[in-house]
Scaffold this motif. Structure first.
Motif, PDB file in Angstrom:
ATOM      1  N   VAL A 242      10.190   6.415  15.946  1.00 53.72           N
ATOM      2  CA  VAL A 242       9.866   5.276  15.075  1.00 53.72           C
ATOM      3  C   VAL A 242       9.090   4.241  15.876  1.00 53.72           C
ATOM      4  O   VAL A 242       8.087   3.683  15.421  1.00 53.72           O
ATOM      5  CB  VAL A 242      11.168   4.672  14.492  1.00 53.72           C
ATOM      6  CG1 VAL A 242      10.867   3.373  13.771  1.00 53.72           C
ATOM      7  CG2 VAL A 242      11.812   5.644  13.533  1.00 53.72           C
TER       8      VAL A 242
ATOM      9  N   ILE B  66       5.359   2.757  15.259  1.00 51.27           N
ATOM     10  CA  ILE B  66       5.074   1.320  15.170  1.00 51.27           C
ATOM     11  C   ILE B  66       3.999   0.951  16.189  1.00 51.27           C
ATOM     12  O   ILE B  66       3.093   0.165  15.885  1.00 51.27           O
ATOM     13  CB  ILE B  66       6.370   0.518  15.364  1.00 51.27           C
ATOM     14  CG1 ILE B  66       7.228   0.656  14.110  1.00 51.27           C
ATOM     15  CG2 ILE B  66       6.069  -0.946  15.627  1.00 51.27           C
ATOM     16  CD1 ILE B  66       8.587   0.055  14.210  1.00 51.27           C
TER      17      ILE B  66
ATOM     18  N   SER C 150       0.758   1.822  14.735  1.00 46.15           N
ATOM     19  CA  SER C 150       0.248   0.893  13.713  1.00 46.15           C
ATOM     20  C   SER C 150      -0.186  -0.426  14.357  1.00 46.15           C
ATOM     21  O   SER C 150      -1.110  -1.078  13.853  1.00 46.15           O
ATOM     22  CB  SER C 150       1.258   0.683  12.591  1.00 46.15           C
ATOM     23  OG  SER C 150       2.423   0.128  13.068  1.00 46.15           O
ATOM     24  N   LEU C 151       0.450  -0.811  15.484  1.00 49.50           N
ATOM     25  CA  LEU C 151      -0.051  -1.979  16.228  1.00 49.50           C
ATOM     26  C   LEU C 151      -1.476  -1.726  16.703  1.00 49.50           C
ATOM     27  O   LEU C 151      -2.366  -2.567  16.543  1.00 49.50           O
ATOM     28  CB  LEU C 151       0.793  -2.234  17.477  1.00 49.50           C
ATOM     29  CG  LEU C 151       2.126  -2.931  17.416  1.00 49.50           C
ATOM     30  CD1 LEU C 151       2.525  -3.389  18.799  1.00 49.50           C
ATOM     31  CD2 LEU C 151       2.061  -4.097  16.498  1.00 49.50           C
TER      32      LEU C 151
ATOM     33  N   ILE D 265      -7.525   0.667   6.263  1.00 47.15           N
ATOM     34  CA  ILE D 265      -6.150   0.189   6.069  1.00 47.15           C
ATOM     35  C   ILE D 265      -5.400   1.151   5.155  1.00 47.15           C
ATOM     36  O   ILE D 265      -4.257   1.552   5.432  1.00 47.15           O
ATOM     37  CB  ILE D 265      -6.148  -1.234   5.464  1.00 47.15           C
ATOM     38  CG1 ILE D 265      -6.610  -2.258   6.494  1.00 47.15           C
ATOM     39  CG2 ILE D 265      -4.767  -1.609   4.961  1.00 47.15           C
ATOM     40  CD1 ILE D 265      -6.764  -3.651   5.933  1.00 47.15           C
TER      41      ILE D 265
ATOM     42  N   ILE E 104      -2.176   3.613   6.143  1.00 42.79           N
ATOM     43  CA  ILE E 104      -0.813   3.638   5.588  1.00 42.79           C
ATOM     44  C   ILE E 104      -0.468   5.041   5.120  1.00 42.79           C
ATOM     45  O   ILE E 104       0.675   5.491   5.234  1.00 42.79           O
ATOM     46  CB  ILE E 104      -0.649   2.592   4.460  1.00 42.79           C
ATOM     47  CG1 ILE E 104       0.793   2.520   3.957  1.00 42.79           C
ATOM     48  CG2 ILE E 104      -1.520   2.879   3.277  1.00 42.79           C
ATOM     49  CD1 ILE E 104       1.708   1.887   4.911  1.00 42.79           C
TER      50      ILE E 104
ATOM     51  N   THR F 276       0.511   6.919   8.242  1.00 41.22           N
ATOM     52  CA  THR F 276       1.816   6.431   8.702  1.00 41.22           C
ATOM     53  C   THR F 276       2.938   7.007   7.839  1.00 41.22           C
ATOM     54  O   THR F 276       3.989   7.388   8.350  1.00 41.22           O
ATOM     55  CB  THR F 276       1.846   4.895   8.647  1.00 41.22           C
ATOM     56  OG1 THR F 276       0.722   4.399   9.342  1.00 41.22           O
ATOM     57  CG2 THR F 276       3.105   4.352   9.274  1.00 41.22           C
TER      58      THR F 276
ATOM     59  N   LEU G 219       6.078   9.107   9.167  1.00 43.75           N
ATOM     60  CA  LEU G 219       7.472   8.705   8.967  1.00 43.75           C
ATOM     61  C   LEU G 219       8.259   9.812   8.267  1.00 43.75           C
ATOM     62  O   LEU G 219       9.430  10.062   8.602  1.00 43.75           O
ATOM     63  CB  LEU G 219       7.526   7.406   8.158  1.00 43.75           C
ATOM     64  CG  LEU G 219       7.033   6.161   8.902  1.00 43.75           C
ATOM     65  CD1 LEU G 219       6.902   4.993   7.958  1.00 43.75           C
ATOM     66  CD2 LEU G 219       7.969   5.796  10.035  1.00 43.75           C
TER      67      LEU G 219
ATOM     68  N   SER H 287       6.964  -5.949  13.203  1.00 39.38           N
ATOM     69  CA  SER H 287       5.673  -5.310  12.921  1.00 39.38           C
ATOM     70  C   SER H 287       5.126  -5.807  11.583  1.00 39.38           C
ATOM     71  O   SER H 287       3.908  -5.929  11.421  1.00 39.38           O
ATOM     72  CB  SER H 287       5.787  -3.791  12.993  1.00 39.38           C
ATOM     73  OG  SER H 287       5.970  -3.226  11.748  1.00 39.38           O
TER      74      SER H 287
ATOM     75  N   VAL I 177      -0.637  -4.052   1.983  1.00 38.33           N
ATOM     76  CA  VAL I 177      -0.344  -2.721   2.510  1.00 38.33           C
ATOM     77  C   VAL I 177       0.434  -2.811   3.819  1.00 38.33           C
ATOM     78  O   VAL I 177       1.483  -2.208   3.986  1.00 38.33           O
ATOM     79  CB  VAL I 177      -1.651  -1.926   2.699  1.00 38.33           C
ATOM     80  CG1 VAL I 177      -1.387  -0.638   3.426  1.00 38.33           C
ATOM     81  CG2 VAL I 177      -2.285  -1.653   1.359  1.00 38.33           C
TER      82      VAL I 177
ATOM     83  N   ALA J  77       3.927  -2.458   1.967  1.00 35.06           N
ATOM     84  CA  ALA J  77       4.202  -1.021   1.890  1.00 35.06           C
ATOM     85  C   ALA J  77       4.683  -0.453   3.223  1.00 35.06           C
ATOM     86  O   ALA J  77       5.692   0.255   3.271  1.00 35.06           O
ATOM     87  CB  ALA J  77       2.947  -0.292   1.422  1.00 35.06           C
ATOM     88  N   ALA J  78       3.990  -0.792   4.325  1.00 35.26           N
ATOM     89  CA  ALA J  78       4.352  -0.193   5.620  1.00 35.26           C
ATOM     90  C   ALA J  78       5.768  -0.595   6.017  1.00 35.26           C
ATOM     91  O   ALA J  78       6.550   0.231   6.497  1.00 35.26           O
ATOM     92  CB  ALA J  78       3.352  -0.619   6.687  1.00 35.26           C
TER      93      ALA J  78
ATOM     94  N   LEU K 156       8.303   1.374   3.977  1.00 37.77           N
ATOM     95  CA  LEU K 156       8.390   2.773   4.425  1.00 37.77           C
ATOM     96  C   LEU K 156       9.141   2.871   5.747  1.00 37.77           C
ATOM     97  O   LEU K 156       9.998   3.741   5.932  1.00 37.77           O
ATOM     98  CB  LEU K 156       6.982   3.355   4.590  1.00 37.77           C
ATOM     99  CG  LEU K 156       6.204   3.641   3.307  1.00 37.77           C
ATOM    100  CD1 LEU K 156       4.796   4.076   3.652  1.00 37.77           C
ATOM    101  CD2 LEU K 156       6.896   4.710   2.502  1.00 37.77           C
ATOM    102  N   MET K 157       8.845   1.946   6.683  1.00 38.30           N
ATOM    103  CA  MET K 157       9.510   2.013   7.994  1.00 38.30           C
ATOM    104  C   MET K 157      10.987   1.695   7.866  1.00 38.30           C
ATOM    105  O   MET K 157      11.818   2.339   8.511  1.00 38.30           O
ATOM    106  CB  MET K 157       8.835   1.054   8.962  1.00 38.30           C
ATOM    107  CG  MET K 157       7.518   1.613   9.476  1.00 38.30           C
ATOM    108  SD  MET K 157       6.686   0.447  10.506  1.00 38.30           S
ATOM    109  CE  MET K 157       5.198   1.340  10.847  1.00 38.30           C
TER     110      MET K 157
END
Lengths: 121, 180
Positions: free
Chosen positions: A34, A38, A41-42, A85, A89, A92, A96, B33, B59, B63-64, B67-68
């Protein structure tokens, strides 16, 4: 080196690269999946900031046409990043889902523990 | 003024990123985040990109984070402690220095006469309204000039949705079957 003289004109890029490298560090140093996602995504968000920095023009405005406005920010990077973007997602979400699936199969989301399982059995 | 706001936002972003690296509780990390995305969205507003800011806020923050959080709820809430190893840090620092070296040949931040602004974007800005009737050029490019790109984007979303369903809806098997 001419780093110091470039700081005033390039500081934005450099700080964004620092953010990017923080995400990269999370991806390669942490076994927790996880946390890795993350970090990814950063990294991604930092790349977005870099692109939007390229589009920015001093004394300009957003690329929405208005009376008496001559200088606009470059609309093309904005479009590319809007697409990125949404695609980001999507990837991602798949990542996940893979993590949830791995947790179901192995009972852990720590990469090193899963590797140890393979070694001992 | 913009410079000051830019500095402040980038500083907050860096502080949030360091928090994400250091914390081990995954729920807190997910929240940070989300905050990172929100700060990035604010920075997009400062950098004259309101469309991107809206999308990132919806988003990246919405959304992210959901989901996380779902993934954390289904798996584990705490990251196990890791031994510090120097190699990743070295790799990251070297990569960062190389990238910063690469930026030296980029045009200055905020310059108007950069190569990226000389090709198609002036055309979009000059003729976009006449050709599409949309004053927001980002929307005009997204929905009209590059409509097929957006169609491809929708296909990617669908593929991702199908992938997630295929991964999660399959028959459960194996050990470690905990919770929903």
């Amino acid at each position: 080196m001419d780093f110091v003289s470039n700081f005033a004109t390039h500081y934005n890029y450099w700080l964004v690269i620092v953010l990017m490298m923080t995400g990269f560090y999370l991806v390669i140093s942490r076994p927790n999946m996880v946390k890795q996602l993350i970090g990814l995504s950063l990294f991604q968000a930092s790349v977005f900031i870099l692109y939007i920095s390229f589009a920015y023009v001093a004394d300009g405005t957003a690329p929405i046409l208005a009376e008496g406005q001559e200088i606009y920010a470059n609309p093309l990077p904005h479009v590319l990043i809007l697409t990125a973007i949404v695609v980001g997602i999507a990837t991602t979400a798949v990542g996940l889902a893979l993590v949830v699936r791995i947790h179901r199969a192995f009972g852990t989301i720590e990469e090193n523990e899963i590797q140890d399982m393979g070694r001992h059995s | 003024m913009i410079d000051v706001l830019d500095y402040v936002m980038l500083f907050f972003l860096a502080a949030t990123a360091i928090g994400i690296v250091r914390l081990r509780g995954l729920i807190a990390v997910v929240m940070l985040s989300g905050i990172y995305s929100l700060l990035a969205a604010s920075l997009f507003v400062i950098l004259d990109a309101p469309d991107v800011a809206l999308t990132e806020a919806a988003v990246g923050v919405g959304a992210a984070t959901v989901l996380m959080l779902g993934t954390v709820a289904l798996t584990t809430r705490e990251e196990k402690p890791v031994r510090f190893r120097p190699l990743p840090l070295v790799v990251v620092v070297v990569t960062g220095i190389v990238l910063i070296y690469g930026t030296l040949s980029l045009p200055p931040f905020g310059a108007a006469d950069v190569p990226a602004r000389l090709h198609v974007s002036p055309l979009y800005l000059a003729e976009g309204y006449e050709q599409t009737g949309v004053p927001n050029i980002v929307t005009a490019v997204l929905a009209s000039y590059r409509g097929f790109d957006t169609l491809g984007e929708v296909v990617v979303i669908m593929a991702a949705g199908v992938g997630v369903i295929a991964l999660l809806a399959g028959r459960r098997s194996g050990q470690g079957e905990k919770g929903e």
